[in-house]
Write an enzyme that holds these catalytic residues in place. Structure first.
Site, mmCIF file in Angstrom:
data_model
loop_
_atom_site.group_PDB
_atom_site.id
_atom_site.type_symbol
_atom_site.label_atom_id
_atom_site.label_comp_id
_atom_site.label_asym_id
_atom_site.label_seq_id
_atom_site.Cartn_x
_atom_site.Cartn_y
_atom_site.Cartn_z
ATOM 1 N N ASN A 10 -21.879 17.169 9.408
ATOM 2 C CA ASN A 10 -23.302 16.837 9.334
ATOM 3 C C ASN A 10 -23.947 17.960 8.517
ATOM 4 O OD1 ASN A 10 -26.047 16.519 9.796
ATOM 5 N ND2 ASN A 10 -25.842 16.165 12.007
ATOM 6 N N ARG A 95 -22.123 12.556 7.690
ATOM 7 C CA ARG A 95 -23.483 12.042 7.778
ATOM 8 C C ARG A 95 -24.036 12.019 6.360
ATOM 9 N NH1 ARG A 95 -28.944 15.183 9.489
ATOM 10 N NH2 ARG A 95 -30.321 13.381 9.508
ATOM 11 N N HIS A 184 -32.547 9.249 10.450
ATOM 12 C CA HIS A 184 -32.090 9.580 11.810
ATOM 13 C C HIS A 184 -31.575 8.329 12.524
ATOM 14 C CE1 HIS A 184 -35.257 13.030 11.715
ATOM 15 N NE2 HIS A 184 -34.081 13.562 11.490
ATOM 16 N N ARG A 245 -42.253 19.963 7.388
ATOM 17 C CA ARG A 245 -42.781 18.834 6.613
ATOM 18 C C ARG A 245 -44.080 18.319 7.219
ATOM 19 N NH1 ARG A 245 -37.260 15.549 7.099
ATOM 20 N NH2 ARG A 245 -36.101 17.489 7.362
ATOM 21 N N GLU A 388 -25.203 12.659 17.403
ATOM 22 C CA GLU A 388 -24.941 12.029 16.104
ATOM 23 C C GLU A 388 -23.469 12.183 15.724
ATOM 24 O OE1 GLU A 388 -28.337 14.429 14.719
ATOM 25 O OE2 GLU A 388 -28.772 12.798 13.344
HETATM 26 C C1 LIG Z 1 -33.489 12.890 7.714
HETATM 27 C C2 LIG Z 1 -33.845 14.190 8.335
HETATM 28 O O1 LIG Z 1 -34.995 14.551 8.404
HETATM 29 O O2 LIG Z 1 -32.823 14.918 8.837
HETATM 30 P P1 LIG Z 1 -32.918 16.362 9.543
HETATM 31 O O3 LIG Z 1 -33.738 16.185 10.751
HETATM 32 O O4 LIG Z 1 -31.472 16.692 9.814
HETATM 33 O O5 LIG Z 1 -33.566 17.279 8.538
HETATM 34 MG MG LIG Z 2 -30.679 16.777 13.450
#
Ligand SMILES: CC(=O)OP(=O)(O)O
Ligand SMILES: [Mg+2]
Ligand SMILES: Nc1ncnc2c1ncn2[C@@H]1O[C@H](COP(=O)(O)OP(=O)(O)O)[C@@H](O)[C@H]1O
Length: 401
Positions: A10, A95, A184, A245, A388
């Site tokens: 992953n 992944r 996710h 983010r 996961e």
């Molecule tokens: C798609 C995504 O945001 O994955 P991660 O939470 O692993 O950054």
């Molecule tokens: Mg994660």
């Protein structure tokens, strides 16, 4: 000897999580994590679990890139006699975050599949490049072995058009495949099924809201086992407030930053993906640190926490309406599984929707799926650890065995 082991990789933007499993009983032979890849302070934590021992080993020092990280992981596994050269290894499962419209199921990786994952880099700039390096390095180490991609987007391909389409010019959207994909998915699928099991029901019988709150965070509405709505969109930037983010903003913010603040597209991309969310609001993206600061009366940390929770609450309400009837709401991933104050605050005041948490149950700690709603509550609220890696291993083995 039949090969029954699967190595799962992953690969994240700056980390690699991995597990080696024996699929005869889904037992884990080794687990580990490489973090802060590309920095001076990289760290590899490896725990062999085969044979009952669990001497956790830790290595610090710079690991330059994902290729070097994977080679270090291969060395650690070899040290335990679990090397990638083992004839017992059946496949390597990866992944892969963005699979676009084409991949709705686990897929054996060919040059053509890899080219498609590469084409999708612009819509998963933090993730797909790391996934591709992981695949290439693994292929170089074991060219004879099947490599399988398990896509974050796959579970969401059942979303109805009304949820998946943006309300923008249809020709433009179709020409550039602009739509909501969701991410996710492996976790949303696994957790929604585990939640049904916790209620003693079949997934087809229950409607579940899943809140996957890790560094990246997303919500999904799952009706009878099928995803009908999720909060991430074309890219993993839409939706909830995350570690770094922004989640939802007015798209005009980007025009404004370009026209008025003179920022370039790349600068705006970095601002919204890496310097926003919790870290942008208060300088920390780790919920543990934010809670510590809140307890000390830090105002900026308090506001960051409140904004995070407010967004969560809006999505809970929205997905309640989308589903019409909700049987359970499940919290998962690093924050969802561990941060009792986030769960308490997100559900506070939602008694009218049949949602409540019991303070004692919420504060208790356990690695198992468990209910935190009061006895007799109309909607079950649960903490359900995601896995996961186990799910990727299962899907990979199913495809190659
Ligand atoms: C798609 C995504 O945001 O994955 P991660 O939470 O692993 O950054
Ligand atoms: Mg994660
Ligand atoms: N005990 C805890 N209390 C609060 N938050 C926690 C705790 N443990 C982990 N977390 C949060 O979980 C986040 C990581 O979640 P995780 O699901 O591992 O993310 P990812 O897979 O996206 O890297 C960390 O940023 C941290 O904020």
């Amino acid at each position: 000897m039949t090969a029954t082991r699967v190595l799962v990789l992953n690969s994240g933007s700056s980390s690699v999580k991995y597990q080696l499993l024996d699929m005869r009983d889904s037992s884990r032979l080794a687990v580990g994590l490489v973090e802060r890849i590309g920095e001076e302070t990289s760290r590899l934590v490896h725990t062999p679990l085969a044979g009952g021992g669990d001497e956790r080993r830790e290595r610090s020092g710079p690991i330059a890139d994902h290729d070097a990280a994977l080679k270090a992981v291969a060395d650690e596994l070899a040290h335990d006699g679990l090397g990638l050269d083992s004839p017992e290894l059946a496949a390597i499962g990866h992944r892969v975050v963005h699979g676009g419209l084409r991949f709705s199921a686990p897929t054996v990786i060919t040059d053509e599949v890899l080219a498609e994952v590469e084409r999708l880099v612009p819509v998963a700039p933090l993730h797909n490049p790391a996934n591709i390096t992981g695949i290439r390095t693994a292929q170089a180490l074991r060219p004879d072995l099947p490599q399988v991609a398990v896509f974050d987007t796959a579970f969401h391909t059942t979303m109805p058009e009304a949820a998946a389409r943006y309300a923008i010019d249809v020709e433009t959207a179709d020409a550039h495949r602009i739509r909501r994909y969701g991410f996710h998915g492996t976790s949303h699928s696994y957790v929604s099924r585990a939640t049904a099991r916790l209620l003693g029901k079949d997934p087809s019988e229950v409607n579940v809201i899943v809140l996957h709150l890790g560094n990246g965070a997303s919500a999904s509405a799952v009706a009878g086992g099928r995803c009908v709505e999720t909060s991430m969109g074309l890219t993993p930037l839409e939706g909830l407030v995350m570690g770094t983010r922004s989640g939802d903003i007015d798209p005009a913010v980007t025009f404004h930053l370009k026209r008025v603040a003179g920022m370039s597209t790349d600068e705006i991309d970095a601002l919204l993906n890496k310097k926003s969310g919790l870290v942008g609001l208060c300088g920390d993206n780790d919920m543990r640190e934010i809670r510590r600061r809140v307890e000390e009366g830090d105002e900026r940390a308090r506001l960051a926490f409140d904004i995070y929770v407010h967004r969560l609450k809006k999505y809970i309400g929205a997905y309640y309406a989308v589903l019409g009837r909700v049987d359970a709401l499940a919290f998962t991933a690093g924050v969802g599984e561990n941060a009792a104050p986030v769960r308490e605050a997100a559900i506070a005041g939602l008694e009218g929707l049949g949602l409540a948490v019991d303070a004692g149950l919420n504060a208790a700690r356990s690695g198992e799926a468990r209910l935190i709603s009061p006895a007799g509550a109309r909607v079950a609220v649960a903490v359900v650890p995601t896995d996961e890696e186990l799910e990727i291993a299962r899907q990979t083995f199913e495809l190659v065995k």
